[in-house]
Motif scaffolding. Structure first.
Motif, PDB file in Angstrom:
ATOM      1  N   UNK A 101       0.802  -1.224   0.000  1.00 15.60           N
ATOM      2  CA  UNK A 101       0.000   0.000   0.000  1.00 15.60           C
ATOM      3  C   UNK A 101       0.837   1.278   0.000  1.00 15.60           C
ATOM      4  N   UNK A 102       1.691   1.425  -0.971  1.00 17.06           N
ATOM      5  CA  UNK A 102       2.554   2.605  -1.067  1.00 17.06           C
ATOM      6  C   UNK A 102       2.034   3.643  -2.051  1.00 17.06           C
ATOM      7  N   UNK A 103       0.814   3.439  -2.580  1.00 12.03           N
ATOM      8  CA  UNK A 103       0.260   4.319  -3.606  1.00 12.03           C
ATOM      9  C   UNK A 103      -1.139   4.757  -3.200  1.00 12.03           C
ATOM     10  N   UNK A 104      -1.426   6.047  -3.355  1.00  9.74           N
ATOM     11  CA  UNK A 104      -2.776   6.551  -3.133  1.00  9.74           C
ATOM     12  C   UNK A 104      -3.685   6.141  -4.288  1.00  9.74           C
ATOM     13  N   UNK A 105      -4.996   6.220  -4.052  1.00 15.01           N
ATOM     14  CA  UNK A 105      -5.953   5.837  -5.091  1.00 15.01           C
ATOM     15  C   UNK A 105      -5.846   6.683  -6.352  1.00 15.01           C
ATOM     16  N   UNK A 147       2.199   8.718  -5.177  1.00 17.76           N
ATOM     17  CA  UNK A 147       2.835   7.915  -4.142  1.00 17.76           C
ATOM     18  C   UNK A 147       2.345   8.369  -2.772  1.00 17.76           C
ATOM     19  N   UNK A 148       2.107   7.399  -1.895  1.00 18.05           N
ATOM     20  CA  UNK A 148       1.624   7.710  -0.550  1.00 18.05           C
ATOM     21  C   UNK A 148       2.713   8.447   0.233  1.00 18.05           C
ATOM     22  N   UNK A 149       2.346   9.564   0.831  1.00 16.30           N
ATOM     23  CA  UNK A 149       3.315  10.363   1.587  1.00 16.30           C
ATOM     24  C   UNK A 149       3.423   9.833   3.016  1.00 16.30           C
ATOM     25  N   UNK A 209      11.049   6.839  -3.415  1.00 15.62           N
ATOM     26  CA  UNK A 209      10.837   5.466  -3.893  1.00 15.62           C
ATOM     27  C   UNK A 209      11.999   4.538  -3.573  1.00 15.62           C
ATOM     28  N   UNK A 210      13.098   5.113  -3.083  1.00 14.72           N
ATOM     29  CA  UNK A 210      14.255   4.267  -2.781  1.00 14.72           C
ATOM     30  C   UNK A 210      13.953   3.249  -1.686  1.00 14.72           C
ATOM     31  N   UNK A 211      13.037   3.577  -0.761  1.00 15.59           N
ATOM     32  CA  UNK A 211      12.740   2.581   0.280  1.00 15.59           C
ATOM     33  C   UNK A 211      12.108   1.345  -0.344  1.00 15.59           C
TER      34      UNK A 211
END
Length: 370
Positions: free
Chosen positions: A154-158, A162-164, A173-175
């Motif tokens: 769940x790293x992306x908003x609808x 990208x989810x902050x 995005x490196x994580x």
């Protein structure tokens, strides 16, 4: 009685007996794994009926909560491996495809993960090091035993952004990239997935695919994209779900439905998906079936599952696993989301672990629909 008639009767009775004993995993054994998410009571053997249901119907398992960061790694120098050891041992006893859920998530992760000893937020390198140490400890302990990992959840908003989260704010995005790199280093044989809800939404799906392609372009292994599958009776449409199956597959990634359930209850905003922060105060008008699900609603539930599995079977060349998010209604998270105290009916088994025969029938008979 003529011998040929006796043989015919025997074969007919044998066929009926075999059909009665077969479960969902047998019906789809040539198509995809059938999985269930397990809670602590099921893993510990406290719910004794669970084992019979698992043995009959499921050949894959996922830990619902026990492998998330908070439960498995509650303090910097403390791990809680005992429940997970039992979970993995149970999977091996069942000869099941074992899924690790989840290594990196913005939720159910303790604050200490993101902070130094003075409670200041960690900088990028220190946070990634902490994440990599966690992955090394967890994946390393179950190397060769867990078959696939939800590496990032769940790293992306609808809307496709990208989810902050604290992860993203510190490392971008490196994580995500470093999480997949580390998981592959520790267990290069286990499958590695990105997992998210509302993946039927084109904006979100397209961002997930672009992210996965970016990883592969940089030489980082990612095997599949999980579509969680928290659906309602009517939304999303079969066509919307199908579009995402095709898009993910055509991009070169395995497809799996990782958290399937169907919410038959109303909620204040007609919310879909699984944003656990999107909650409401309890209100009895959104809990209309406290005394049991009416037959009309049960028929709608069965029909919806039949339509979904007909779609899954149609694309069985693209899909590797269908996992229900729970085994029975009483253990479903939907009893407490988006408000606490609901009486939910989202799964193929009721609160006594008894089969909802019409639901199971629709699922199994969907094999003939193409």
């Amino acid at each position: 009685m003529k011998p040929i008639l006796l043989i015919s009767i025997f074969l007919f009775v044998f066929h009926l007996s075999s059909h009665a004993q077969s479960g969902m995993k047998d019906a789809f054994e040539k198509s995809f794994h059938i999985g269930a998410a397990l809670n602590y009571r099921q893993v510990n053997g406290q719910e004794t009926k669970a084992l019979d249901v698992l043995e009959k119907h499921f050949n894959s398992i996922t830990g619902e909560n026990l492998m998330k960061w908070g439960p498995i790694h509650p303090e910097l120098d403390k791990f809680n491996f005992e429940p997970v050891d039992k979970y993995v041992a149970l999977g091996e006893k069942l000869n099941a495809f074992i899924v690790g859920h989840t290594l990196v998530w913005h939720s159910q992760t303790p604050d200490w993960v993101f902070e130094d000893s003075d409670k200041n937020l960690l900088e990028k390198d220190a946070l990634i090091k902490r994440m990599e140490d966690h992955i090394e400890a967890v994946v390393g302990r179950y190397k060769g035993r867990v078959n696939g990992w939800d590496v990032v959840n769940e790293a992306i908003f609808d809307d496709g952004n990208m989810r902050t989260s604290k992860w993203y704010n510190a490392a971008g995005k490196d994580f995500i990239k470093r999480a997949f790199i580390k998981a592959n280093q520790i267990d290069p044989e286990a499958e590695l997935y990105y997992n998210d809800y509302n993946m039927w939404k084109p904006e979100k799906r397209n961002t997930a695919i672009a992210l996965a392609k970016e990883l592969r372009a940089e030489g980082i292994r990612i095997d599949g994209i999980g579509m969680q599958g928290h659906y309602g009776l009517e939304s999303p449409t079969i066509e919307q779900i199908e579009a995402s199956i095709i898009a993910i597959s055509e991009a070169g990634f395995k497809v799996m439905f990782t958290e399937l359930d169907i919410d038959v209850l109303p909620n204040p905003a007609n919310r879909s998906g699984a944003d656990i922060d999107a909650t409401f105060a309890s209100d009895e008008k959104y809990n209309p079936f406290k005394d049991g699900l009416p037959q009309e609603m049960q028929e709608k539930l069965a029909k919806r599952y039949g339509e979904l599995f007909a779609l899954f079977n149609k694309h069985s060349d693209k899909i590797t696993r269908i996992t229900f998010w729970g085994i029975h209604d009483g253990g479903s998270w939907l009893n407490n989301w988006p408000m606490r105290g609901r009486t939910a009916y989202p799964l193929p088994f009721d609160r006594n672990y008894d089969e909802k025969s019409d639901v199971i029938k629709e699922i199994i008979e969907s094999r003939s629909v193409r």
